[in-house]
Design a protein around this motif. Structure first.
Motif, short mmCIF file in Angstrom:
data_model
loop_
_atom_site.label_atom_id
_atom_site.label_comp_id
_atom_site.label_asym_id
_atom_site.label_seq_id
_atom_site.Cartn_x
_atom_site.Cartn_y
_atom_site.Cartn_z
N ARG A 1 10.81 -3.25 -4.79
CA ARG A 1 10.86 -3.03 -3.33
C ARG A 1 10.62 -4.13 -2.54
O ARG A 1 10.01 -4.89 -2.94
N SER A 2 11.21 -4.12 -1.32
CA SER A 2 11.07 -5.04 -0.38
C SER A 2 9.83 -4.77 0.44
O SER A 2 9.39 -3.59 0.61
N VAL A 3 9.14 -5.76 0.91
CA VAL A 3 8.14 -5.66 1.73
C VAL A 3 8.19 -6.42 3.23
O VAL A 3 8.30 -7.62 3.21
N SER A 4 8.35 -5.92 4.27
CA SER A 4 8.65 -6.52 5.49
C SER A 4 7.18 -7.30 5.95
O SER A 4 6.08 -6.84 5.56
N SER A 5 7.62 -8.12 6.90
CA SER A 5 6.55 -8.73 7.63
C SER A 5 5.64 -7.66 8.14
O SER A 5 4.45 -7.86 8.24
N ALA A 6 6.07 -6.77 8.89
CA ALA A 6 5.62 -5.84 9.60
C ALA A 6 4.74 -4.91 8.69
O ALA A 6 3.59 -4.52 8.91
N GLU A 7 5.07 -4.61 7.66
CA GLU A 7 4.43 -3.63 6.82
C GLU A 7 3.15 -4.44 5.88
O GLU A 7 2.13 -4.21 5.94
N LEU A 8 3.50 -5.87 5.76
CA LEU A 8 2.33 -6.61 5.32
C LEU A 8 1.48 -6.83 6.34
O LEU A 8 0.02 -6.51 6.07
N LEU A 9 1.68 -7.12 7.70
CA LEU A 9 0.54 -7.11 8.57
C LEU A 9 -0.17 -5.76 8.62
O LEU A 9 -1.23 -5.74 8.89
N SER A 10 0.55 -4.65 8.76
CA SER A 10 -0.12 -3.40 8.90
C SER A 10 -1.08 -2.99 7.56
O SER A 10 -2.30 -2.86 7.67
N SER A 11 -0.61 -3.58 6.37
CA SER A 11 -1.64 -3.45 5.19
C SER A 11 -2.72 -4.25 5.48
O SER A 11 -3.90 -4.01 4.95
N LEU B 1 0.91 -1.31 0.06
CA LEU B 1 0.07 0.15 -0.19
C LEU B 1 0.81 1.26 0.07
O LEU B 1 1.59 1.38 0.92
N ASP B 2 0.72 2.25 -0.82
CA ASP B 2 1.46 3.40 -0.91
C ASP B 2 1.04 4.30 0.13
O ASP B 2 -0.27 4.01 0.60
N GLU B 3 1.41 5.69 0.21
CA GLU B 3 1.11 6.59 1.21
C GLU B 3 -0.56 6.93 1.03
O GLU B 3 -1.08 7.46 1.97
N ASP B 4 -0.99 6.80 -0.15
CA ASP B 4 -2.45 7.16 -0.45
C ASP B 4 -3.33 6.15 -0.17
O ASP B 4 -4.58 6.54 -0.38
N GLY B 5 -2.96 4.99 0.05
CA GLY B 5 -3.74 3.78 0.31
C GLY B 5 -4.05 3.03 -1.06
O GLY B 5 -4.91 2.11 -1.06
N ARG B 6 -3.15 3.45 -2.08
CA ARG B 6 -3.53 2.54 -3.51
C ARG B 6 -2.72 1.29 -3.31
O ARG B 6 -1.43 1.33 -2.93
N LEU B 7 -3.05 0.16 -3.78
CA LEU B 7 -2.42 -1.10 -3.97
C LEU B 7 -1.60 -0.87 -5.15
O LEU B 7 -1.95 -0.72 -6.26
N ARG B 8 0.04 -1.18 -4.93
CA ARG B 8 0.86 -1.22 -5.96
C ARG B 8 1.69 -2.45 -5.88
O ARG B 8 1.88 -3.45 -4.88
N TRP B 9 2.53 -2.54 -7.03
CA TRP B 9 3.21 -3.94 -7.10
C TRP B 9 4.59 -3.44 -6.50
O TRP B 9 5.21 -2.66 -6.79
N ALA B 10 5.05 -4.20 -5.55
CA ALA B 10 6.21 -4.09 -5.20
C ALA B 10 7.47 -4.74 -5.99
O ALA B 10 8.47 -4.61 -6.27
#
Length: 436
Positions: free
Chosen positions: A399-409, A373-382
């Protein structure tokens, strides 16, 4: 014929939705399935009598979905409640008794199931003179188990052809894709749109001419509008002489836990459907995050969504020539070029990674793609893996996606809507349950 209104003069599920859409009404529908025939009938009657334009649903149980009919029959013998209606095991007489005096031209009923092995289900619904179901060879395979994709494609090819053979005067078989709902959340809209459109084309190639295409509400209202516009444009290209309409699903991921949050999110789903010209909306209820909803909660959700839709103005559709369309079109084009038909194309695309569902663990999914999720809440390809998206404008460097970022999303929508009023449909505007 390229939208719901085009099929308004026929009969059956698709034609009913077409007539309602032409008259300016959004059709609202619950996910409802009870194993007790009396309760199932009561649910259908309550749906029919709701203050909304509705269609009914028979949602099947988990045993029937996976073809474990022996366990479904044993549960019925032992009086064990199931998490849906066991259509095959209850038998024709029971189903007909439930539908008698309920099912007619003004209240069609759809069978919803979630099966990669659906042939017995189609035989049972056809015997009961039901004309509508849903699913797809990809969307009812990858998220729900380990059935090989090749087996699911073969199963759905037989079942779709069988269902199409039921066409006769007064009965036009209707199938809805589930491809626009893959995994429920964190799947960028372009992939949802592409799979939904490809499954619709799959149905079309096996003889169906009454089709609906799904899209599940995601995390950004503007992006959702772009996605539905892209889906409509692709269907115009892929379904040249079919009757089709778009069905929007209320958010499929972690649902809000507060009444205000649930009704606000559902209201935005209704607004999305109207604003984009969709003809039907699958609702979710106030208890969605806690348990299976009651009949009364389903009716409340139906009436709230209908009320929001009635006061929402159909605006100018968003430009279909969007980033989402560019990505979805590239994926569809790649699949269509891979084989003599969509079924072969889908198998080759997944084998090569041209289609790749992020965070999906099925063995036939390459599993190289990731989203964020970008800063506007849009779903993007990492990470796009091997998907043919490098020529589209919106794909950023990996770009990488951390486990914490995934859970937050995953909890983004729940947090957003439970934290206070969200959007134009506040809790104060909701329809209260009957008797409240």
């Amino acid at each position: 014929m390229n939208d719901a209104g085009s099929g308004a003069h026929g009969t059956g599920f698709g034609a009913f939705v077409g007539r309602a859409h032409a008259a300016g009404h959004l059709v609202v529908q619950p996910r409802m399935g009870m194993s007790d025939p009396a309760v199932m009938r009561a649910g259908l009657l309550a749906t029919r009598e709701a203050h909304a334009t509705t269609v009914g649903t028979l949602t099947l149980d988990s045993y029937t979905r996976v073809g474990d009919l022996e366990s479904a029959e044993l549960a019925l013998l032992e009086g064990v409640a199931l998490n849906g209606y066991p259509l095959v095991s209850h038998g024709l007489d029971t189903t007909r008794s439930i539908l008698d005096g309920v099912l007619d031209a003004d209240f069609p009923v759809q069978v919803r199931h979630g099966s990669a092995v659906p042939e017995d289900i189609f035989k049972a619904l056809m015997a009961a003179d039901l004309d509508a179901s849903e699913g797809g060879p990809v969307s009812y395979c990858l998220p729900y188990g380990r059935t090989p994709l090749a087996q699911s494609v073969a199963n759905w090819a037989r079942s779709t052809a069988l269902f199409a053979s039921a066409r006769r005067p007064g009965l036009e078989p209707h199938l809805e894709t589930f491809g626009g709902c893959m995994l429920g959340q964190l799947c960028p809209p372009s992939l949802l749109v592409a799979i939904s459109a490809l499954e619709a084309r799959f149905f079309y190639e096996y003889g169906l001419r009454s089709i609906s295409v799904s899209y599940a509400q995601q995390t950004h209202r503007g992006q959702d509008r772009e996605a539905v516009a892209a889906l409509r444009r692709l269907c115009t290209e892929l379904l040249p002489d079919a009757q089709w309409h778009v069905v929007v699903y209320a958010y499929m991921g972690l649902y809000p836990q507060t009444p205000s949050g649930t009704f606000a999110l559902l209201g935005q789903a209704a607004e999305l459907a109207v604003a984009t010209g969709a003809a039907r909306l699958i609702v979710k209820t106030v208890s969605e995050s806690l348990r299976i909803p009651t009949i009364e909660e389903n009716v409340s959700a139906l009436e709230h969504a209908s009320a929001v839709a009635a006061r929402t103005v159909r605006g100018t559709p968003p430009d279909a020539d969007s980033e989402t369309y560019a990505e979805a079109s590239a994926l569809v084009e790649a699949v269509m070029n891979l084989g003599p038909d969509v079924g072969h194309g889908l198998l080759t695309a997944f084998a090569r990674g041209y289609l790749d569902v992020p965070y999906c663990l099925h063995p036939d999914n390459t599993g190289l793609s990731r989203s964020y999720l970008d800063e506007d809440g849009r779903l993007r390809w990492a990470v796009t893996g091997k998907m043919p998206l490098t020529r589209t404008s919106g794909v950023a460097p990996a770009r990488s996606v951390s486990s914490a970022e995934l859970l937050s999303s995953l909890s983004y929508i729940r947090r957003t809507f439970d934290s206070g009023p969200a959007g134009d449909s506040s809790a104060e505007e909701r329809i209260a349950p009957r008797g409240a």
